[in-house]
Write a protein that holds these residues in place. Sequence first.
Motif, PDB file in Angstrom:
ATOM      1  N   ARG A   7       0.812  -1.215   0.000  1.00  0.00           N
ATOM      2  CA  ARG A   7       0.000   0.000   0.000  1.00  0.00           C
ATOM      3  C   ARG A   7       0.850   1.272   0.000  1.00  0.00           C
ATOM      4  N   PHE A   8       2.041   1.191   0.524  1.00  0.00           N
ATOM      5  CA  PHE A   8       2.884   2.379   0.631  1.00  0.00           C
ATOM      6  C   PHE A   8       4.257   2.045   0.044  1.00  0.00           C
ATOM      7  N   ASP A   9       4.740   2.836  -0.885  1.00  0.00           N
ATOM      8  CA  ASP A   9       6.037   2.612  -1.520  1.00  0.00           C
ATOM      9  C   ASP A   9       7.056   3.607  -1.000  1.00  0.00           C
ATOM     10  N   LEU A  38      18.418   4.326  13.841  1.00  0.00           N
ATOM     11  CA  LEU A  38      17.594   5.450  14.261  1.00  0.00           C
ATOM     12  C   LEU A  38      18.434   6.583  14.831  1.00  0.00           C
ATOM     13  N   GLY A  39      17.987   7.809  14.605  1.00  0.00           N
ATOM     14  CA  GLY A  39      18.663   8.992  15.122  1.00  0.00           C
ATOM     15  C   GLY A  39      18.196  10.215  14.369  1.00  0.00           C
ATOM     16  N   GLY A  40      18.609  11.368  14.839  1.00  0.00           N
ATOM     17  CA  GLY A  40      18.208  12.608  14.213  1.00  0.00           C
ATOM     18  C   GLY A  40      18.806  12.830  12.834  1.00  0.00           C
ATOM     19  N   ASP A  41      19.804  12.018  12.465  1.00  0.00           N
ATOM     20  CA  ASP A  41      20.444  12.160  11.161  1.00  0.00           C
ATOM     21  C   ASP A  41      19.855  11.214  10.115  1.00  0.00           C
ATOM     22  N   LEU A  42      18.744  10.547  10.432  1.00  0.00           N
ATOM     23  CA  LEU A  42      18.114   9.651   9.464  1.00  0.00           C
ATOM     24  C   LEU A  42      17.668  10.459   8.253  1.00  0.00           C
ATOM     25  N   GLY A  43      18.067  10.011   7.066  1.00  0.00           N
ATOM     26  CA  GLY A  43      17.779  10.754   5.842  1.00  0.00           C
ATOM     27  C   GLY A  43      16.299  10.747   5.501  1.00  0.00           C
ATOM     28  N   PRO A  44      15.859  11.715   4.673  1.00  0.00           N
ATOM     29  CA  PRO A  44      14.426  11.842   4.363  1.00  0.00           C
ATOM     30  C   PRO A  44      13.850  10.628   3.648  1.00  0.00           C
ATOM     31  N   GLY A  45      14.629   9.998   2.775  1.00  0.00           N
ATOM     32  CA  GLY A  45      14.127   8.822   2.079  1.00  0.00           C
ATOM     33  C   GLY A  45      13.886   7.663   3.017  1.00  0.00           C
ATOM     34  N   ARG A  46      14.843   7.432   3.922  1.00  0.00           N
ATOM     35  CA  ARG A  46      14.702   6.333   4.877  1.00  0.00           C
ATOM     36  C   ARG A  46      13.609   6.634   5.892  1.00  0.00           C
ATOM     37  N   LEU A  47      13.483   7.907   6.268  1.00  0.00           N
ATOM     38  CA  LEU A  47      12.406   8.297   7.174  1.00  0.00           C
ATOM     39  C   LEU A  47      11.054   8.044   6.515  1.00  0.00           C
ATOM     40  N   ALA A  48      10.934   8.368   5.233  1.00  0.00           N
ATOM     41  CA  ALA A  48       9.679   8.135   4.521  1.00  0.00           C
ATOM     42  C   ALA A  48       9.348   6.646   4.466  1.00  0.00           C
ATOM     43  N   ALA A  49      10.382   5.811   4.298  1.00  0.00           N
ATOM     44  CA  ALA A  49      10.155   4.372   4.274  1.00  0.00           C
ATOM     45  C   ALA A  49       9.659   3.870   5.625  1.00  0.00           C
ATOM     46  N   VAL A  50      10.254   4.394   6.700  1.00  0.00           N
ATOM     47  CA  VAL A  50       9.831   4.005   8.046  1.00  0.00           C
ATOM     48  C   VAL A  50       8.391   4.453   8.293  1.00  0.00           C
ATOM     49  N   ALA A  52       6.035   5.044   6.101  1.00  0.00           N
ATOM     50  CA  ALA A  52       5.132   4.250   5.278  1.00  0.00           C
ATOM     51  C   ALA A  52       4.865   2.892   5.914  1.00  0.00           C
ATOM     52  N   ALA A  53       5.922   2.268   6.438  1.00  0.00           N
ATOM     53  CA  ALA A  53       5.756   0.980   7.103  1.00  0.00           C
ATOM     54  C   ALA A  53       4.904   1.118   8.351  1.00  0.00           C
ATOM     55  N   LEU A  54       5.078   2.216   9.086  1.00  0.00           N
ATOM     56  CA  LEU A  54       4.287   2.439  10.290  1.00  0.00           C
ATOM     57  C   LEU A  54       2.808   2.583   9.952  1.00  0.00           C
ATOM     58  N   LEU A  55       2.487   3.372   8.946  1.00  0.00           N
ATOM     59  CA  LEU A  55       1.088   3.567   8.571  1.00  0.00           C
ATOM     60  C   LEU A  55       0.451   2.268   8.094  1.00  0.00           C
ATOM     61  N   ARG A  56       1.229   1.438   7.431  1.00  0.00           N
ATOM     62  CA  ARG A  56       0.700   0.159   6.931  1.00  0.00           C
ATOM     63  C   ARG A  56       0.547  -0.858   8.051  1.00  0.00           C
ATOM     64  N   HIS A  57       1.576  -0.999   8.904  1.00  0.00           N
ATOM     65  CA  HIS A  57       1.616  -2.091   9.880  1.00  0.00           C
ATOM     66  C   HIS A  57       1.235  -1.671  11.294  1.00  0.00           C
ATOM     67  N   ASP A 257      16.189  -2.733  21.793  1.00  0.00           N
ATOM     68  CA  ASP A 257      14.966  -2.700  20.989  1.00  0.00           C
ATOM     69  C   ASP A 257      14.271  -1.343  21.083  1.00  0.00           C
ATOM     70  N   VAL A 258      13.638  -0.964  19.985  1.00  0.00           N
ATOM     71  CA  VAL A 258      12.759   0.201  19.934  1.00  0.00           C
ATOM     72  C   VAL A 258      11.458  -0.225  19.261  1.00  0.00           C
ATOM     73  N   ALA A 259      10.348   0.166  19.854  1.00  0.00           N
ATOM     74  CA  ALA A 259       9.030  -0.024  19.245  1.00  0.00           C
ATOM     75  C   ALA A 259       8.431   1.340  18.937  1.00  0.00           C
ATOM     76  N   MET A 260       7.787   1.443  17.794  1.00  0.00           N
ATOM     77  CA  MET A 260       7.127   2.686  17.401  1.00  0.00           C
ATOM     78  C   MET A 260       5.735   2.332  16.903  1.00  0.00           C
ATOM     79  N   TRP A 261       4.715   2.991  17.463  1.00  0.00           N
ATOM     80  CA  TRP A 261       3.370   2.647  17.040  1.00  0.00           C
ATOM     81  C   TRP A 261       2.554   3.879  16.717  1.00  0.00           C
ATOM     82  N   ASP A 262       1.566   3.653  15.848  1.00  0.00           N
ATOM     83  CA  ASP A 262       0.599   4.681  15.482  1.00  0.00           C
ATOM     84  C   ASP A 262      -0.488   4.657  16.543  1.00  0.00           C
ATOM     85  N   ASN A 263      -0.482   5.653  17.402  1.00  0.00           N
ATOM     86  CA  ASN A 263      -1.418   5.713  18.520  1.00  0.00           C
ATOM     87  C   ASN A 263      -2.849   5.961  18.066  1.00  0.00           C
ATOM     88  N   ARG A 264      -3.013   6.368  16.814  1.00  0.00           N
ATOM     89  CA  ARG A 264      -4.331   6.672  16.271  1.00  0.00           C
ATOM     90  C   ARG A 264      -5.042   5.434  15.738  1.00  0.00           C
TER      91      ARG A 264
END
Length: 317
Positions: A7-9, A38-50, A52-57, A257-264
Motif C-alpha cells: 500500500r505504501f512505496d 535510528l537517530g536525528g540524522d536519518l535521511g528523508p528517504g529512509r524516514l519516509a520508508a519508516v 510508510a511501514a508504520l502507517l501500513r503495519h 529494541d525500539v518499538a514505534m506505534w501509530d497511537n491513532r
Amino acid sequence: MTITSHRFDAPAEALADGPITVRQLGGSLGAEIEGVRLGGDLGPGRLAAVRAALLRHKVVFFRGQHHLDDESHADFAELLGPLTTAHPTVNTGSARVLRVTANRGMAANSWHTDVSFVDRVPAISVLRSVVLPDFGGNTVWANTVTAYDGLPEPLRALVDRLWAVHTNSYDYAQRDEEHDQPDANYTREDFASQIFETRHPVVHVHPETGERSLLLGNFVKSFEGFGSTESIALFNLLQNRITKLENTVRWRWAPGDVAMWDNRSTQHYAVADFDHQPREMRRITVQGDVPVSIDGRPSTMVAGDASAYTRIDELIS
C-alpha cells in the motif's frame, strides 16, 4: 529493498545507505524493520520508508539500537513531528522523556491508547528498552482499524454515532489495587494531580490514511446516552473485539529494541508477569491532531487544559 507492504512505496533515495527490509509479523499488524539506524540524522528517504511501514503495519520494531540515548531518541522522534511534553500531569525530570519503570511486577497492564484523555491524542509513540527483566514484560498491540472493519453492520451503525468521555481518573496506572503507587517513580497523586476529561467520537477518521478506527481503551469513563451499567456492557462488547488474539501482535523485548506505534490506530498492553524484577522503558511522543468523527465533528475538552502538553517548543526554548 524489500517491503512487505503493497500500500505504501518507499522513495528510491532510501536505498542510498543500504537496503531496508520490512518483515511483516502478523496478519493484522506488526512489522520488524531491518537496515535502519535510528537517530536525528536519518535521511528523508529512509524516514519516509519508516513512516510508510508504520502507517501500513501500525506498530514497527527495530532491533540493535544500542547507540540511542535520551537525546538521540528525541532527535529521531522529532523527525516525525513536534513532540509533546513527557506527560500531562507527571513531573518526570525531563521535558520530553517519560520513564516507565516498575520493580514490583507491574506495568501498564491495561489496554489503552496513550493519553486519550486529552483533546489532541498523540499521533506516534516511540519506546525504547533500558532495563529488562530476565523473563516476562512483553508488550502486546491491537489494531483498532481492523476491529472497526470487522464489526457487524448493526453494531457499526451504533458506534458510528457514539461518543465517549475519556478521563485520567480511569488511568491504567491508578487501577492496580494491589500496589500503593503505579510506578517506581510516580505516585497515584502524581498521575491524577490534574483531572482531564474529553469527549471523543468512538469512531474517528485517521488524518493520514483516512481509515476509520475505534477510539476506546481503559481511559473511557462512559458513553453518552448510556447509564453506567450499560456503558460497562457496551465497552466490554467493543473492547473484546479489539483485543481478540487474531487482532494482536506480541513483542518480546531484547536490549537495544525500539518499538514505534501509530497511537491513532492501536491500543497496547504491557504484561506484568516479571515478578519483582526491575523493568524500565523510555517513551517519547509525537503530537497528534484532535480526533474527528465520521461526520466531521472534533473532540472537545470537558475538564482540564492540556495545551501545555502539546507546546514543547515553548517549554524548552
